[in-house]
Design an enzyme around this catalytic site. Structure first.
Site, short mmCIF file in Angstrom:
data_model
loop_
_atom_site.label_atom_id
_atom_site.label_comp_id
_atom_site.label_asym_id
_atom_site.label_seq_id
_atom_site.Cartn_x
_atom_site.Cartn_y
_atom_site.Cartn_z
N LYS A 4 0.84 -1.20 0.00
CA LYS A 4 0.00 0.00 0.00
C LYS A 4 0.88 1.25 0.00
CE LYS A 4 -0.50 -0.04 5.05
NZ LYS A 4 -1.45 -0.06 6.18
N TYR A 12 13.62 30.99 7.03
CA TYR A 12 12.47 31.76 7.49
C TYR A 12 12.49 31.92 9.00
CZ TYR A 12 10.28 31.47 2.90
OH TYR A 12 9.99 31.58 1.56
#
Length: 389
Positions: free
Chosen positions: A60, A283
């Site tokens: 998956k 940032y």
């Protein structure tokens, strides 16, 4: 000359050195997630030897980020006899790739499409009585079904109070030729604790469900309960087959078994600069350099699945050395402090890789981000190129 402003000289890094030149072919390289097929194959063999059970390779989430089809092929090479997926589209992908092993789909996030299951020659797990009725109502032919019991997760599977109604309908539908009940499955909520006592309630519930199925004449059944952690730590959970997902790619949630990491994430240096002490990085300027140093930028960021916030220990490997990640991870970039070494553009960094080298492991990245390795590996985004070795 009058009116000319002198340009100040920045203090340089002591013992500044140039790192290794980029390897041939790395210029123009892109961030890449590499699959080691041999590692997947070896992990399946290890788990088969330790459990003595058949293995369903659960591929998956795009094979935990490493590719549904190549991970499936490698698992089958290691002796897996079944494949597991969450969605029928993945089952069709496996069939188009020419894989003929039995496939089970059981979560159905795209909805339960009985005709698609028959077309993809895929077994369906049903986790609600009304889902089983839908199979009966829509079956274009004989549908192979696994009854999914809720054995303690409350996250899917038929609630225990409805098991008698489930068995009654399953027996009637099987007698009517609508379906064949092939398997019985459940899931365990605390197997990663590596404590069989925590699994005991789920194992007992599953045993109750199995006895009920047999009493309704639903036999023989392929029984499967344990996933990677349970399979590796608790023989009572193994039954006839174990479902292995994270273990395929080298993640053991119980941390009890040495498996081989199947994924390696690399990225080239895209920008390099020498900066003085006091330079604010990224940032918010959450990191400020304490001395003159070299910074390297990698073209990977949180859009590619790397966590935005990391502990100060987070690092990557460049040139056989670990170098710290500094400042916040940006959408498309991350900054590495390489100290006295200046790495040329194009130099490859390893963000994570197998244990035993200077590169961090995916388990270390999970610890730095306060999460689990599954999140790091399966979260690597589609912009990152995939390769198979």
């Amino acid at each position: 000359m009058p009116g000319t402003t002198a340009v100040p000289t920045l203090p340089r890094c002591p013992r500044a050195a140039t790192g290794p030149r980029p390897a041939s072919g790395t210029q123009g390289a892109r961030p890449t997630l590499h699959l080691d097929r041999a590692a997947v194959t070896a992990n399946v063999r290890t788990i088969r030897a330790q459990t003595g059970s058949r293995v369903m390779a659960v591929v998956k989430a795009n094979g935990f980020g490493l590719g549904t089809v190549p991970v499936a092929r490698a698992a089958l090479d290691g002796g897996a006899s079944w494949l597991g997926v969450t969605d029928l589209d993945d089952a069709e992908l496996l069939r188009r790739a020419g894989l003929t092993a039995p496939v089970l789909a059981w979560l159905h996030p795209g909805g339960l499409d009985v005709e698609q299951a028959v077309r993809a020659r895929t077994d369906l797990a049903v986790g609600l009585v009304e889902e089983l009725q839908q199979v009966v109502d829509q079956a274009p032919g004989l549908v192979r079904v696994h009854l999914h019991l809720d054995t303690g997760m409350a996250r899917g599977g038929v609630p225990r109070a409805e098991w008698p109604a489930l068995m009654r309908l399953a027996r009637r539908a099987q007698d009517g030729g609508h379906l064949r009940v092939v398997g019985l499955m459940g899931h365990l909520p605390e197997a990663d604790r590596a404590d069989p006592e925590r699994n005991a309630p789920g194992v007992e519930a599953f045993a109750v469900g199995l006895r009920l199925a047999v009493s309704w004449g639903l036999w023989p059944l392929l029984t499967h309960l344990g996933a990677t952690a349970a399979a590796l730590t608790d023989p009572a959970t193994r039954f006839e087959m174990v479902r292995i997902g994270a273990g395929l790619v080298g993640i053991d949630p119980s941390s009890t078994t040495q498996l081989r990491a199947a994924g390696r994430l690399t990225a080239p240096v895209t920008h390099a600069a020498e900066v003085p002490a006091g330079t604010r990085v990224g940032y918010g300027g959450t990191h400020v350099t304490t001395s003159a140093t070299h910074l390297s930028v990698l073209g990977l960021g949180y859009v590619d699945g790397l966590p935005r916030e990391l502990s100060p220990d987070a690092a990557v490997e460049i040139g056989g050395r670990r170098h710290r990640v500094v400042g916040r991870v940006s959408m498309d970039q991350m900054v590495i402090d390489t100290g006295a070494i200046s790495y040329p553009r194009g130099t490859l960094a390893t963000v994570f890789g197998p244990a035993g080298t200077a590169a961090p492991t995916v388990q270390e990245w999970a610890a730095w981000a306060g999460t689990i390795p599954h999140v790091i590996l399966a979260g690597i985004g589609s912009r990152v190129r995939r390769t198979v070795a």
